[in-house]
Design an enzyme around this catalytic site. Structure first.
Site, mmCIF file in Angstrom:
data_model
loop_
_atom_site.group_PDB
_atom_site.id
_atom_site.type_symbol
_atom_site.label_atom_id
_atom_site.label_comp_id
_atom_site.label_asym_id
_atom_site.label_seq_id
_atom_site.Cartn_x
_atom_site.Cartn_y
_atom_site.Cartn_z
ATOM 1 N N ASP A 1 15.439 3.637 1.362
ATOM 2 C CA ASP A 1 14.331 2.826 0.815
ATOM 3 C C ASP A 1 14.745 2.102 -0.468
ATOM 4 O OD1 ASP A 1 12.994 4.106 2.847
ATOM 5 O OD2 ASP A 1 11.222 4.588 1.666
ATOM 6 N N PRO B 1 0.831 -1.202 0.000
ATOM 7 C CA PRO B 1 0.000 0.000 0.000
ATOM 8 C C PRO B 1 0.870 1.257 0.000
ATOM 9 C CG PRO B 1 -0.603 -1.485 1.784
ATOM 10 C CD PRO B 1 0.678 -1.990 1.214
ATOM 11 N N GLY C 1 4.445 4.268 4.697
ATOM 12 C CA GLY C 1 5.802 4.083 5.238
ATOM 13 C C GLY C 1 6.435 2.737 4.945
ATOM 14 N N LEU C 2 5.877 1.974 3.993
ATOM 15 C CA LEU C 2 6.432 0.646 3.712
ATOM 16 C C LEU C 2 7.299 0.634 2.444
ATOM 17 C CD1 LEU C 2 3.424 -1.677 4.693
ATOM 18 C CD2 LEU C 2 5.299 -0.846 6.110
ATOM 19 N N GLY C 3 7.687 1.801 1.974
ATOM 20 C CA GLY C 3 8.647 1.878 0.858
ATOM 21 C C GLY C 3 8.065 1.470 -0.484
ATOM 22 N N SER C 4 6.771 1.758 -0.706
ATOM 23 C CA SER C 4 6.147 1.318 -1.962
ATOM 24 C C SER C 4 6.762 2.013 -3.173
ATOM 25 C CB SER C 4 4.630 1.549 -1.938
ATOM 26 O OG SER C 4 4.360 2.916 -2.012
ATOM 27 N N SER C 5 7.053 3.308 -3.074
ATOM 28 C CA SER C 5 7.564 4.014 -4.263
ATOM 29 C C SER C 5 8.937 3.468 -4.653
ATOM 30 C CB SER C 5 7.605 5.523 -4.044
ATOM 31 O OG SER C 5 8.493 5.833 -3.004
ATOM 32 N N ALA C 6 9.786 3.181 -3.666
ATOM 33 C CA ALA C 6 11.120 2.645 -3.981
ATOM 34 C C ALA C 6 10.993 1.261 -4.608
ATOM 35 C CB ALA C 6 11.968 2.582 -2.722
ATOM 36 N N GLY D 1 1.951 5.228 0.692
ATOM 37 C CA GLY D 1 1.683 6.291 1.657
ATOM 38 C C GLY D 1 1.574 5.856 3.104
HETATM 39 C C1 MEV Z 1 11.166 7.182 4.985
HETATM 40 O O1 MEV Z 1 10.910 5.804 4.756
HETATM 41 C C2 MEV Z 1 12.129 7.383 6.095
HETATM 42 C C3 MEV Z 1 12.640 8.793 6.333
HETATM 43 O O2 MEV Z 1 13.808 8.667 7.160
HETATM 44 C C4 MEV Z 1 13.002 9.507 5.048
HETATM 45 C C5 MEV Z 1 14.213 8.917 4.332
HETATM 46 O O3 MEV Z 1 15.024 8.220 4.932
HETATM 47 O O4 MEV Z 1 14.346 9.211 3.132
HETATM 48 C C6 MEV Z 1 11.619 9.629 7.093
#
Ligand code: MEV
Length: 340
Positions: free
Chosen positions: A171, A120, A124-129, A122
């Site tokens: 990421d 999913p 924080g699980l690194g979907s875009s990367a 948005g």
């Molecule tokens: C994002 O997954 C984590 C942050 O530390 C940003 C980053 O490392 O680019 C908030």
């Protein structure tokens, strides 16, 4: 090699320690998880460069089955949607990736790039990367371009910069190489951890947030009160270094404690949220050794570390009963890989 169809997948991630401080040169510990993006590239039947995206997010049920189609428009430097009523604009990183790979390749084929993600966006699980890494790997193989892992990671980092403004690079690096990494200033080392019986429960708070906004928020706070916020970031950095040696010694109880301490520091940094705090407390009550938010904060996911699969499973069920999306991931999943 005359590739007619190429399929690669790349994993999402969770940050175990060091989000935000990693942007300022401190270390982070990050692991690849068991949710992946798959990218399938075939020859376009229309002699056009095409992109289609379908998402079947295992945490975000509602978007299952939706498929969006786009065509590359070189005059406008973007992929143009087939129908104008798509809710989400297409991620500009796809244009960048396609343009760069086609530019580097001698092949004249027209690719159809299909993205199928179970991560999913948005939260924080690194979907875009993962999307960038999988599409770079699959498209370059289709276009008969041999990209080294380093080059692939470098291009994925450039794609991340288009989306997130000032990312640390953590990421894309974990999605490329997988495992558990100790990451600092674009250098990483794989952590060879003992065969711990450890599971991470990931809970989606359902509160939307944006990585770029929260990275910018921390930058602004640092400008306003440099001494205070630099100290918090340094403390997170120190704690991450202590966590590294504990991980390598298999001291799982201590790792849990350090995760909870990291959460308190993230709250001080201003990236917490009352619901995230509530969820971390609930996970500890449900038997987690330690719990914290993961990613940029302000919403998104929390994680809890467990040393017992049954307990972790019960925590997932409990969270689902409360209406939250939750699942278990093991640690150190594989990085980008070819799929059959
Ligand atoms: C994002 O997954 C984590 C942050 O530390 C940003 C980053 O490392 O680019 C908030």
């Amino acid at each position: 090699m005359d590739a007619k169809k190429t399929i690669f997948s790349a994993p999402g991630k969770i940050i175990l320690f060091g989000e935000h401080s990693v942007v300022y040169g401190h270390p982070a510990i990050v692991t690849a998880i068991n949710l992946r993006t798959k990218c399938i590239v075939t020859e376009s039947l229309q002699n056009e460069i095409q992109l289609s995206i379908s998402s079947d997010y295992s945490l975000n049920g509602p978007s299952a089955g939706l498929k969006r189609e786009y065509t590359m428009n070189k005059e406008q430097n973007e992929f143009i949607a087939q129908y104008s009523n798509y809710e989400q604009p297409v991620n500009p990183a796809y244009y960048f990736i396609t343009e760069r790979v086609l530019h580097l390749s001698a092949s004249k084929k027209y690719p159809h790039i299909h993205i199928d993600s179970e991560i999913p966006p948005g939260i924080g699980l690194g979907s875009s990367a993962a999307n960038s890494v999988a599409s770079l790997a699959s498209l370059s193989a289709f276009m008969e371009l041999e990209l080294s892992m380093e080059k692939l990671n470098e291009l994925a980092f450039e794609a991340e910069r288009i989306i997130h403004g000032r990312p640390s690079g953590v990421d894309n690096t974990i999605s490329t190489y997988g495992g558990i990494q100790f990451y600092k200033e674009k250098k990483f080392s794989q952590l060879n951890i003992p065969n711990l019986s450890s599971y991470v429960v990931i809970v989606n708070s359902g509160i939307p947030r944006n990585t770029k906004t929260y990275v910018e928020k921390v930058a602004k706070l640092l400008e306003e009160d440099t001494t205070k916020y630099q100290k918090i970031l340094e403390e997170i950095g120190k704690l991450t270094t202590i966590a590294k040696s504990n991980l390598m010694e298999g001291n799982i109880q201590k790792i849990g404690d350090l995760m909870t301490q990291n959460q308190l520091l993230l709250e001080k940094l201003g990236v917490g949220h009352p619901i995230l705090t509530e969820l971390t407390n609930s996970l500890v009550q449900l038997g987690s050794l330690g719990s914290k938010l993961t990613g940029a904060g302000g919403g998104g996911c929390v994680i809890g570390l467990f040393d017992d699969y049954q307990k972790a499973n019960r925590a997932v069920e409990e969270m689902k009963n409360k209406g939250f999306q939750a699942f278990i991931s093991s640690l150190a999943e594989r990085g980008v890989q070819v799929e059959q």
